[in-house]
Write a protein that holds these residues in place. Structure first.
Motif, mmCIF file in Angstrom:
data_model
loop_
_atom_site.group_PDB
_atom_site.id
_atom_site.type_symbol
_atom_site.label_atom_id
_atom_site.label_comp_id
_atom_site.label_asym_id
_atom_site.label_seq_id
_atom_site.Cartn_x
_atom_site.Cartn_y
_atom_site.Cartn_z
ATOM 1 N N VAL A 87 37.835 -20.858 55.756
ATOM 2 C CA VAL A 87 38.926 -19.893 55.998
ATOM 3 C C VAL A 87 40.063 -20.505 56.825
ATOM 4 C CG1 VAL A 87 37.472 -17.839 55.746
ATOM 5 C CG2 VAL A 87 37.854 -18.781 58.030
ATOM 6 N N TRP B 57 44.757 -25.059 52.839
ATOM 7 C CA TRP B 57 45.196 -24.136 51.788
ATOM 8 C C TRP B 57 44.463 -22.812 51.842
ATOM 9 C CZ3 TRP B 57 49.593 -25.888 50.756
ATOM 10 C CH2 TRP B 57 49.836 -27.254 50.614
ATOM 11 N N VAL C 8 43.840 -20.982 54.470
ATOM 12 C CA VAL C 8 44.653 -20.126 55.338
ATOM 13 C C VAL C 8 45.800 -19.502 54.547
ATOM 14 C CG1 VAL C 8 46.369 -20.221 57.182
ATOM 15 C CG2 VAL C 8 44.160 -21.302 57.523
ATOM 16 N N LEU C 9 46.523 -20.336 53.806
ATOM 17 C CA LEU C 9 47.728 -19.848 53.128
ATOM 18 C C LEU C 9 47.397 -18.963 51.927
ATOM 19 C CD1 LEU C 9 49.881 -23.095 53.450
ATOM 20 C CD2 LEU C 9 49.994 -21.036 54.865
ATOM 21 N N ILE D 111 46.493 -15.569 53.409
ATOM 22 C CA ILE D 111 47.706 -14.880 53.860
ATOM 23 C C ILE D 111 48.491 -14.334 52.659
ATOM 24 C CG2 ILE D 111 49.992 -15.243 54.928
ATOM 25 C CD1 ILE D 111 48.622 -17.009 57.030
ATOM 26 N N ALA E 280 53.539 -18.924 45.451
ATOM 27 C CA ALA E 280 53.530 -18.267 46.769
ATOM 28 C C ALA E 280 53.030 -19.222 47.851
ATOM 29 C CB ALA E 280 52.655 -17.016 46.726
ATOM 30 N N VAL E 281 52.076 -20.087 47.489
ATOM 31 C CA VAL E 281 51.542 -21.058 48.440
ATOM 32 C C VAL E 281 52.262 -22.382 48.183
ATOM 33 C CG1 VAL E 281 49.457 -22.195 49.293
ATOM 34 C CG2 VAL E 281 49.329 -19.866 48.444
ATOM 35 N N ALA F 72 38.759 -11.221 56.798
ATOM 36 C CA ALA F 72 39.072 -12.620 57.165
ATOM 37 C C ALA F 72 40.588 -12.832 57.144
ATOM 38 C CB ALA F 72 38.381 -13.582 56.199
ATOM 39 N N LEU G 96 42.532 -11.459 60.160
ATOM 40 C CA LEU G 96 42.468 -12.281 61.372
ATOM 41 C C LEU G 96 43.280 -13.560 61.213
ATOM 42 C CD1 LEU G 96 38.688 -11.720 62.166
ATOM 43 C CD2 LEU G 96 40.623 -10.925 63.530
ATOM 44 N N VAL G 97 43.202 -14.176 60.040
ATOM 45 C CA VAL G 97 43.983 -15.389 59.775
ATOM 46 C C VAL G 97 45.478 -15.053 59.789
ATOM 47 C CG1 VAL G 97 44.527 -17.071 57.967
ATOM 48 C CG2 VAL G 97 42.144 -16.594 58.539
ATOM 49 N N ARG H 40 46.960 -12.690 61.480
ATOM 50 C CA ARG H 40 47.414 -12.490 62.870
ATOM 51 C C ARG H 40 47.705 -13.824 63.519
ATOM 52 N NH1 ARG H 40 44.268 -8.574 66.862
ATOM 53 N NH2 ARG H 40 45.913 -9.473 68.153
ATOM 54 N N LEU H 41 46.812 -14.798 63.274
ATOM 55 C CA LEU H 41 47.013 -16.130 63.834
ATOM 56 C C LEU H 41 48.300 -16.753 63.270
ATOM 57 C CD1 LEU H 41 45.828 -18.425 65.567
ATOM 58 C CD2 LEU H 41 44.565 -19.186 63.547
ATOM 59 N N GLY H 42 48.516 -16.586 61.962
ATOM 60 C CA GLY H 42 49.720 -17.133 61.333
ATOM 61 C C GLY H 42 50.994 -16.530 61.924
ATOM 62 N N VAL I 275 55.186 -19.609 57.874
ATOM 63 C CA VAL I 275 54.130 -20.544 57.443
ATOM 64 C C VAL I 275 54.030 -20.671 55.925
ATOM 65 C CG1 VAL I 275 52.736 -20.310 59.541
ATOM 66 C CG2 VAL I 275 52.300 -18.787 57.614
ATOM 67 N N THR I 276 54.681 -19.749 55.185
ATOM 68 C CA THR I 276 54.631 -19.881 53.726
ATOM 69 C C THR I 276 55.710 -20.842 53.214
ATOM 70 O OG1 THR I 276 56.120 -18.022 53.312
ATOM 71 C CG2 THR I 276 53.781 -17.507 53.514
ATOM 72 N N ARG J 181 54.137 -24.470 59.939
ATOM 73 C CA ARG J 181 52.963 -24.753 59.119
ATOM 74 C C ARG J 181 52.129 -25.863 59.748
ATOM 75 N NH1 ARG J 181 52.644 -25.601 52.556
ATOM 76 N NH2 ARG J 181 53.410 -23.470 52.446
ATOM 77 N N LEU K 293 50.175 -24.424 62.682
ATOM 78 C CA LEU K 293 49.018 -23.673 62.175
ATOM 79 C C LEU K 293 47.904 -24.648 61.789
ATOM 80 C CD1 LEU K 293 47.897 -20.882 61.405
ATOM 81 C CD2 LEU K 293 48.957 -21.139 59.162
ATOM 82 N N LEU L 2 42.990 -15.843 69.578
ATOM 83 C CA LEU L 2 43.018 -15.454 68.159
ATOM 84 C C LEU L 2 42.029 -16.279 67.342
ATOM 85 C CD1 LEU L 2 46.879 -15.015 67.830
ATOM 86 C CD2 LEU L 2 45.170 -13.211 67.667
ATOM 87 N N VAL L 3 41.947 -17.578 67.648
ATOM 88 C CA VAL L 3 41.003 -18.445 66.940
ATOM 89 C C VAL L 3 39.564 -18.027 67.281
ATOM 90 C CG1 VAL L 3 40.125 -20.814 66.871
ATOM 91 C CG2 VAL L 3 42.579 -20.405 66.727
ATOM 92 N N LEU M 169 38.488 -15.044 65.299
ATOM 93 C CA LEU M 169 38.147 -15.440 63.932
ATOM 94 C C LEU M 169 36.756 -16.092 63.911
ATOM 95 C CD1 LEU M 169 39.120 -15.754 60.998
ATOM 96 C CD2 LEU M 169 40.137 -17.941 61.647
ATOM 97 N N TRP N 232 34.099 -13.487 64.239
ATOM 98 C CA TRP N 232 33.983 -12.722 63.000
ATOM 99 C C TRP N 232 33.171 -13.513 61.965
ATOM 100 C CZ3 TRP N 232 35.275 -13.545 57.922
ATOM 101 C CH2 TRP N 232 35.086 -12.448 57.087
ATOM 102 N N VAL N 233 33.456 -14.813 61.851
ATOM 103 C CA VAL N 233 32.739 -15.655 60.887
ATOM 104 C C VAL N 233 31.243 -15.690 61.225
ATOM 105 C CG1 VAL N 233 32.397 -18.069 60.197
ATOM 106 C CG2 VAL N 233 34.693 -17.090 60.164
#
Lengths: 132, 132
Positions: A34, A38, A40-41, A44, A59-60, A104, A107-108, A110-112, B20-21, B28, B31, B107-108, B111, B114-115
Motif C-alpha cells: 500500500v 505506484w 500509493v498513487l 489515491i 490518472a497515475v 487503506a 489513510l494513504v 490523508r498522508l498524500g 502528488v498526482t 511526489r 511522499l 499518519l504513517v 496506516l 491499520w495494516v
C-alpha cells in the motif's frame, strides 16, 4: 505477529494482529504494497471513482503499462482492488476499491494530502540542509 | 503544483500546495521518502523516542547499515528527522523526530496499525484469489 486470546475464552476465536516492526510478519509486506511508489498513487486515484485500465494509467501519470498491471494485480490479490472484466467487444476491464481498499486508500490519501501541504516546509528544510 | 493566490492579495504571500498526482511535482518525491520501505519503519520507530544509530538499527529489524544511514539522511534533509552528534568519546549520534516529522510519523503510524489489524482480512483475500 501477536495472537491475542480473549480472557473470556469461550467460543470467541483468537485475534491475530500483525507487527510491522517484525521482519518475519506478513503485515510488513502488506504495508509495502500500500506504500509502494505506484500502489500509493493507484489507491489515491481510485478514491475518486472506478477506472478502466487506460484511464487509470493517465490518472497515475508516469506509470508504465507493466508496472500498473503488476500493481493492480498485487492490490487485487490483497483484497484492496476489485477487477471487473466485461464480456464486450472491445474487452473492457474496470477497477475499483473494495471496502477494505477504501479504508487503506483513506489513510494513504490523508498522508498524500498532508505531504502536498508540507511541500513548502520541506523545501525550506532542504535549502537549510544544503547550505550548511 | 498549484499556486493559490489569496483573493485579497495584499501582503499575504501566495500559498504553494503540491499535487502528488502530477509527475513533475516535488511533493511526489517527498511522499516516496515517507512511504519508502525503510522510511516508513524509521518514522514508526522514532515515534516512541529518540534512538542512537545502532539502537535504531535493531528497532528497524532487517535494515542494513548503509540503507539506514541513507534513509536517515534523506529524512533529515526533508526536515523530518533531527540528528544530534554529541562530542563525546566514543562518538554518539542521536536521531529524533522534528515537529514536522511527528506529523508525518503520526499518519504513517496510523496506516501501519491499520495494516496490522487488516492482516487476517488480507490473508483471507489472498487465499480466495489463489484458489480461483
Amino acid at each position: 505477529m501477536k495472537v491475542s486470546t480473549p480472557l473470556d475464552s469461550g467460543s470467541a476465536p483468537a485475534t491475530v494482529i500483525g507487527d510491522v516492526t517484525d521482519r518475519m510478519c506478513p503485515s510488513r509486506g502488506i504495508l509495502e504494497h500500500v506504500t509502494s511508489r505506484w500502489g500509493v498513487l493507484v489507491l489515491i486515484a481510485l478514491r475518486e471513482r472506478g477506472y478502466r485500465f487506460s484511464e487509470l494509467r493517465r490518472a497515475v501519470a508516469g506509470v508504465s503499462e507493466k508496472m500498473l498491471a503488476q500493481t493492480l494485480q498485487t492490490l487485487e490479490r490483497d483484497g484492496f482492488v476489485h477487477r471487473e472484466a466485461h464480456p464486450v467487444i472491445p474487452p473492457r476491464v474496470d477497477y475499483s476499491l473494495t471496502p477494505l481498499g477504501e479504508q487503506a486508500a483513506g489513510l494513504v490519501g490523508r498522508l498524500g494530502r498532508w505531504v502536498e501541504r508540507a511541500l513548502p516546509a520541506v523545501e525550506a528544510a532542504r535549502r537549510a540542509y544544503d547550505s550548511r
